[in-house]
Design a protein around this motif. Structure first.
Motif, PDB file in Angstrom:
ATOM      1  N   ASP A   7      12.596   0.855   5.040  1.00  0.00           N
ATOM      2  CA  ASP A   7      11.766   1.729   4.220  1.00  0.00           C
ATOM      3  C   ASP A   7      12.304   1.805   2.796  1.00  0.00           C
ATOM      4  O   ASP A   7      11.525   1.860   1.831  1.00  0.00           O
ATOM      5  N   LEU A   8      13.628   1.801   2.640  1.00  0.00           N
ATOM      6  CA  LEU A   8      14.191   1.781   1.292  1.00  0.00           C
ATOM      7  C   LEU A   8      13.768   0.517   0.557  1.00  0.00           C
ATOM      8  O   LEU A   8      13.369   0.573  -0.616  1.00  0.00           O
ATOM      9  N   CYS A   9      13.824  -0.621   1.226  1.00  0.00           N
ATOM     10  CA  CYS A   9      13.426  -1.884   0.586  1.00  0.00           C
ATOM     11  C   CYS A   9      11.959  -1.875   0.191  1.00  0.00           C
ATOM     12  O   CYS A   9      11.592  -2.367  -0.886  1.00  0.00           O
ATOM     13  N   SER A  10      11.101  -1.302   1.016  1.00  0.00           N
ATOM     14  CA  SER A  10       9.680  -1.253   0.666  1.00  0.00           C
ATOM     15  C   SER A  10       9.460  -0.311  -0.521  1.00  0.00           C
ATOM     16  O   SER A  10       8.609  -0.557  -1.380  1.00  0.00           O
ATOM     17  N   ALA A  11      10.250   0.776  -0.603  1.00  0.00           N
ATOM     18  CA  ALA A  11      10.147   1.687  -1.747  1.00  0.00           C
ATOM     19  C   ALA A  11      10.644   0.998  -3.015  1.00  0.00           C
ATOM     20  O   ALA A  11      10.051   1.152  -4.091  1.00  0.00           O
ATOM     21  N   LEU A  12      11.733   0.232  -2.903  1.00  0.00           N
ATOM     22  CA  LEU A  12      12.234  -0.519  -4.054  1.00  0.00           C
ATOM     23  C   LEU A  12      11.196  -1.538  -4.531  1.00  0.00           C
ATOM     24  O   LEU A  12      11.026  -1.750  -5.737  1.00  0.00           O
TER      25      LEU A  12
END
Length: 373
Positions: free
Chosen positions: A226-231
């Protein structure tokens, strides 16, 4: 939540380069691209039809063959030349290892961020994305549930790496003034899970979950996917500014105990904080007493800016906690210090209590002995 095999994606991107497919998206540089979150984001971006090219920067070459690699330390001013042609830089080359010397960690994190921001401006990059943590809001008894992105950053430098993150936040705020035309986006994840090792993930390696009497814990997790998708949202300029990211909602301490099956061990605040400080001061544990605050009081974030932009987490708090428990299975930690299997067996279910109270008693006895000499 599953993603295509990295080798399949790499082969697809190598055989049909994005430029050849007419991709008109940004050229993105990722620092810290060889491992951890940087490696995951690099793989995600090279697979995206909205990204033209990925420049990967690290002190060693990673596994993603579809990226263009540059091998160097992010503190090296020569990085400016490597960033030429990039539209966006995602700076993920941070050291938040519990075992790293604190002074060396700060020197790397702060100097690296300063260099990347200056180099990006010199190279004509128009956006830099930094990643800190929701810990910068501070864990305080009077925190709202949840906190908005605009909430005051009230953390202190007493927890592992938080002083570095606060300095990075200050650099982010100053950068647009120092370098007109440079936009800076800061992403602040909740308790990060997925191949991570922090004081907060080690909390779940203990035989008992330490609960400080009178505290009000609230647990919110963020899976690295989820962090990668937000980035990626930040990279593609679908959202900007200061962004908080995590699972929707939070878990109360009682829910965490029920889901984990790990019983609590409750201690008075003075005993827990005092013993934790002594253990760290004499070098028995890597975590300073300030880390305990993040298990005592809420620092849950709303993530409203990402939500307003259409982003949604793919993981729930319950699912991330289950993955975390699976990851730490077989590890044994007492008061933040990893134990071998033999030591853990000897410590038993009450090991954390013995470690905290026992160490405190040892320190007190040693002090009394010194005074008598």
């Amino acid at each position: 939540m599953s993603s295509p095999d990295p080798q399949v994606r790499a082969a697809r991107n190598e055989s049909t380069p994005h430029a050849a497919r007419g991709v008109r998206g940004p050229v993105v540089a990722v620092t810290g691209a060889a491992s951890g979150i940087g490696a995951l984001l690099t793989e995600r971006l090279v697979a995206s039809d909205e990204v033209k090219q990925v420049i990967a920067i690290d002190e060693r070459r990673g596994d993603c063959t579809a990226a263009q690699w540059h091998i160097l330390d992010v503190r090296d001013p020569a990085i400016a030349e490597k960033l030429r042609g990039a539209d966006v830089v995602v700076h993920l080359a941070l050291d938040l290892d519990l075992e790293t010397d604190a002074a060396a960690r700060t020197a790397y994190n702060v100097r690296g961020t300063q260099t990347v921001l200056t180099a990006a401006a010199a190279a004509g990059v128009h956006r830099v994305v930094l990643c800190t943590s929701a810990m910068v809001y501070g864990a305080l008894d009077d925190n709202e549930l949840p906190l908005s992105e605009d909430a005051e950053l009230r953390a202190t430098a007493e927890a592992t790496g938080v002083g570095d993150l606060l300095e990075i936040e200050r650099l982010a705020r100053r950068a647009p003034r120092a370098h007109p035309g440079l936009n800076v986006t800061v992403v602040r994840p909740a308790v990060l899970v997925g191949g991570t090792d922090t004081a907060l993930t080690r909390y779940f390696e203990s035989p008992r979950l330490l609960v400080v009497a009178g505290s009000r814990p609230a647990w919110q997790f963020c899976h690295v996917e989820d962090l990668c998708s937000a980035l990626e949202y930040a990279v593609l300029e679908k959202v900007e500014g200061e962004l908080a990211v995590g699972c929707d909602g939070w878990l109360e301490q009682e829910e965490v105990e029920e889901l984990s099956g790990i019983r609590r061990m409750e201690l008075p605040s003075a005993v827990a904080l005092g013993a934790a400080a002594r253990l760290h001061r004499i070098g028995l544990t890597p975590s300073p007493a300030g880390d305990l605050a993040y298990t005592m009081y809420p620092w849950v974030v709303s993530g409203s800016r990402l939500h307003d932009a259409g982003w949604r987490p793919q993981w729930t708090n319950e699912e991330v906690l289950a993955e975390l428990l699976e990851e730490v299975s077989g590890r044994h930690t007492v008061a933040g210090r990893r134990l071998g299997r033999k030591d853990a067996t000897a410590a038993g279910a009450a090991g954390a209590t013995v470690a905290l109270l026992g160490a405190a008693a040892v320190v007190r006895r040693a002090r009394k002995a010194r005074r008598r000499i």
